[in-house]
Every structure is written in C-alpha cells, then in structure tokens.
Design a protein around this motif. Sequence first.
Motif, PDB file in Angstrom:
ATOM      1  N   ALA A   1      37.250  64.564  26.350  1.00 27.97           N
ATOM      2  CA  ALA A   1      36.535  63.896  27.442  1.00 27.97           C
ATOM      3  C   ALA A   1      36.725  62.390  27.383  1.00 27.97           C
ATOM      4  N   ASP A   2      36.505  61.768  28.526  1.00 29.07           N
ATOM      5  CA  ASP A   2      36.407  60.319  28.604  1.00 29.07           C
ATOM      6  C   ASP A   2      34.964  60.013  29.003  1.00 29.07           C
ATOM      7  N   GLU A   3      34.625  58.742  29.166  1.00 29.09           N
ATOM      8  CA  GLU A   3      33.244  58.384  29.493  1.00 29.09           C
ATOM      9  C   GLU A   3      32.856  58.865  30.887  1.00 29.09           C
ATOM     10  N   ARG A   4      31.565  59.093  31.068  1.00 29.64           N
ATOM     11  CA  ARG A   4      31.027  59.580  32.340  1.00 29.64           C
ATOM     12  C   ARG A   4      31.374  58.633  33.492  1.00 29.64           C
ATOM     13  N   VAL A   5      31.502  59.230  34.673  1.00 26.93           N
ATOM     14  CA  VAL A   5      31.759  58.476  35.902  1.00 26.93           C
ATOM     15  C   VAL A   5      30.667  58.868  36.891  1.00 26.93           C
ATOM     16  N   VAL A   6      30.039  57.877  37.514  1.00 25.08           N
ATOM     17  CA  VAL A   6      29.001  58.158  38.509  1.00 25.08           C
ATOM     18  C   VAL A   6      29.579  57.867  39.884  1.00 25.08           C
ATOM     19  N   GLN A   7      29.503  58.876  40.759  1.00 30.36           N
ATOM     20  CA  GLN A   7      29.945  58.727  42.145  1.00 30.36           C
ATOM     21  C   GLN A   7      28.796  59.161  43.035  1.00 30.36           C
ATOM     22  N   GLY A   8      28.221  58.210  43.741  1.00 24.87           N
ATOM     23  CA  GLY A   8      27.037  58.512  44.545  1.00 24.87           C
ATOM     24  C   GLY A   8      25.895  58.871  43.610  1.00 24.87           C
ATOM     25  N   SER A   9      25.326  60.034  43.801  1.00 26.53           N
ATOM     26  CA  SER A   9      24.226  60.468  42.939  1.00 26.53           C
ATOM     27  C   SER A   9      24.679  61.489  41.896  1.00 26.53           C
ATOM     28  N   ARG A  10      25.976  61.765  41.819  1.00 30.96           N
ATOM     29  CA  ARG A  10      26.495  62.768  40.880  1.00 30.96           C
ATOM     30  C   ARG A  10      27.178  62.104  39.696  1.00 30.96           C
ATOM     31  N   THR A  11      27.052  62.744  38.540  1.00 35.84           N
ATOM     32  CA  THR A  11      27.718  62.266  37.331  1.00 35.84           C
ATOM     33  C   THR A  11      28.813  63.259  36.963  1.00 35.84           C
ATOM     34  N   TYR A  12      29.989  62.725  36.667  1.00 33.13           N
ATOM     35  CA  TYR A  12      31.146  63.543  36.324  1.00 33.13           C
ATOM     36  C   TYR A  12      31.695  63.109  34.968  1.00 33.13           C
ATOM     37  N   VAL A  13      32.453  64.016  34.368  1.00 30.33           N
ATOM     38  CA  VAL A  13      33.129  63.713  33.108  1.00 30.33           C
ATOM     39  C   VAL A  13      34.624  63.919  33.321  1.00 30.33           C
ATOM     40  N   PRO A  14      35.450  62.886  33.095  1.00 28.20           N
ATOM     41  CA  PRO A  14      36.898  63.093  33.128  1.00 28.20           C
ATOM     42  C   PRO A  14      37.294  63.959  31.929  1.00 28.20           C
ATOM     43  N   VAL A  15      37.971  65.066  32.191  1.00 25.80           N
ATOM     44  CA  VAL A  15      38.337  66.016  31.138  1.00 25.80           C
ATOM     45  C   VAL A  15      39.854  66.156  31.103  1.00 25.80           C
ATOM     46  N   ILE A  16      40.408  66.045  29.898  1.00 27.83           N
ATOM     47  CA  ILE A  16      41.858  66.024  29.704  1.00 27.83           C
ATOM     48  C   ILE A  16      42.244  67.115  28.708  1.00 27.83           C
TER      49      ILE A  16
ATOM     50  N   ILE B   1      27.470  72.980  19.562  1.00 29.94           N
ATOM     51  CA  ILE B   1      27.858  72.664  20.933  1.00 29.94           C
ATOM     52  C   ILE B   1      26.612  72.278  21.716  1.00 29.94           C
ATOM     53  N   VAL B   2      26.643  71.064  22.287  1.00 26.59           N
ATOM     54  CA  VAL B   2      25.479  70.532  23.000  1.00 26.59           C
ATOM     55  C   VAL B   2      25.880  70.136  24.419  1.00 26.59           C
ATOM     56  N   PRO B   3      24.931  70.180  25.358  1.00 29.04           N
ATOM     57  CA  PRO B   3      25.250  69.783  26.735  1.00 29.04           C
ATOM     58  C   PRO B   3      25.651  68.309  26.816  1.00 29.04           C
ATOM     59  N   ALA B   4      26.602  68.008  27.679  1.00 30.90           N
ATOM     60  CA  ALA B   4      27.043  66.621  27.875  1.00 30.90           C
ATOM     61  C   ALA B   4      26.022  65.815  28.660  1.00 30.90           C
ATOM     62  N   THR B   5      24.996  66.475  29.175  1.00 31.72           N
ATOM     63  CA  THR B   5      23.958  65.760  29.925  1.00 31.72           C
ATOM     64  C   THR B   5      23.091  64.906  29.013  1.00 31.72           C
ATOM     65  N   GLY B   6      23.112  65.177  27.715  1.00 31.40           N
ATOM     66  CA  GLY B   6      22.329  64.386  26.764  1.00 31.40           C
ATOM     67  C   GLY B   6      22.958  63.027  26.516  1.00 31.40           C
ATOM     68  N   ARG B   7      22.253  62.218  25.764  1.00 30.93           N
ATOM     69  CA  ARG B   7      22.743  60.881  25.444  1.00 30.93           C
ATOM     70  C   ARG B   7      23.696  60.980  24.263  1.00 30.93           C
ATOM     71  N   ILE B   8      24.947  61.210  24.571  1.00 30.32           N
ATOM     72  CA  ILE B   8      25.962  61.350  23.540  1.00 30.32           C
ATOM     73  C   ILE B   8      27.231  60.661  24.018  1.00 30.32           C
ATOM     74  N   GLU B   9      27.857  59.950  23.118  1.00 30.56           N
ATOM     75  CA  GLU B   9      29.121  59.271  23.430  1.00 30.56           C
ATOM     76  C   GLU B   9      30.181  60.341  23.702  1.00 30.56           C
ATOM     77  N   LEU B  10      30.916  60.217  24.795  1.00 30.12           N
ATOM     78  CA  LEU B  10      31.872  61.259  25.168  1.00 30.12           C
ATOM     79  C   LEU B  10      33.333  60.904  24.911  1.00 30.12           C
ATOM     80  N   ARG B  11      33.684  59.642  24.946  1.00 32.80           N
ATOM     81  CA  ARG B  11      35.102  59.272  24.867  1.00 32.80           C
ATOM     82  C   ARG B  11      35.777  59.858  23.632  1.00 32.80           C
ATOM     83  N   GLY B  12      36.821  60.665  23.879  1.00 31.07           N
ATOM     84  CA  GLY B  12      37.613  61.247  22.804  1.00 31.07           C
ATOM     85  C   GLY B  12      37.012  62.480  22.165  1.00 31.07           C
TER      86      GLY B  12
END
Length: 200
Positions: A54-69, A25-36
């Motif tokens: 997860a789906d791909e990262r979304v950047v809103q303003g200065s924050r990065t989010y991950v859509p999680v399903i 288990i690794v942090p999603a902050t690293g350079r890793i493909e997230l979709r699926g």
Amino acid sequence: MTGPLPDPFADQPDWAPLPPRPIEIVPATGRIELRGRRVLVGLPGLGWRGDLRADERVVQGSRTYVPVIPEHEWYRAESEQVEVFAPLVPVERVWVETVGERRPAAARSPQSGVRLVSLDAPTHREPTPVFEADTVTGRRVVHVAESVEQRDLRAVTETYASADGDICVRVTSELEWYRWAWRGQTLTTLEVPVHLLWIE
C-alpha cells in the motif's frame, strides 16, 4: 517450595528456537501507517487477495482510498525509482498485515487438520516451521536466530542436505527475489538450517 522445578523445555525440543511473532491482520481504517505495508484487499464473504503493498491514503471528496500495488511492482518502483500504476481501493476493503505479539506456547493453535475461519475478515495462520511444510520454494519465510527475526525473505530452494550434512534451505531477500524476476540477474542467497526458518 516443594516438588521438582518445571522443565522450561518440556514442550519444545532444545534445538528449536521460539517461533517468530505471528502476523496479525487489522483494518486499514485504523490509525496505522500504510506506506510500504503488506495489505490484503477484498470483501467480507467473497474473498481476499494478498501479495500487495500500500501507499498512503488518498481522500477524494468524502471517500478515503488506498493506492494498492502488486508487491513485485512495489519493489521495482522503490528499487529503480520508477512510477507504477496503483489502483485506488476504498479503505474499508483494505486490511494491513502487522507483526503481532509473541504468544506463549500454550496459546498457539495446532496446525494440523481443517481450520474453519470466519469470512468477515481475512485471517492468517500461525508461523509454521519449514521442516513441517510440504513445499517452501517461493514462500515468505522468517529466519529466527537467537530470538532475532529477519523478515522479508523468500525461500529459493526446497530442503536439501548441505555439504556439512545439515538440512537447509537457501533464502534471499524479497528485493532480490523480485529483481530476479524482472532483470533475470543471478541472486545472492543464504543457506539457512531448517530449524531456524519459519513460513510466515
């Protein structure tokens, strides 16, 4: 060379395959493909929630989010090509399950007893042979045959004696597992001897 040769099967019965590669288990902050990818969300010190994709990262303003399903919704969306709601979770609260490297037998930790963990990050146990588990129905399993790993499977029965006298478990793909829930359709299963199955 003097003395006997080492026995390559000394620590492992001759009928038992090598365990599958462990989940790391690794942090999603690293350079890793997230979709699926399978993810866990939570906060250090509070706890973690799994069975999410997860789906791909979304950047809103200065924050990065991950859509999680939730995993069952992800499979339904992918299978039936429908839109599903995915809350945005701050990337620093998301951890990704990856398949790690195979470890030598000596490096594997024993499974018995209480295992204390750090609350700083989510942890995952080593793969457990199905024949050592107390219950398997609904659990994620890995089918290992001749060092080939088949993942994304769910056990749909407990252990039983097959017509040939083997101790087996019936498994199905995760897509079939979740489709069974949302459509009620009879699923296709595969009978697998327990010595070829591991709980992920």
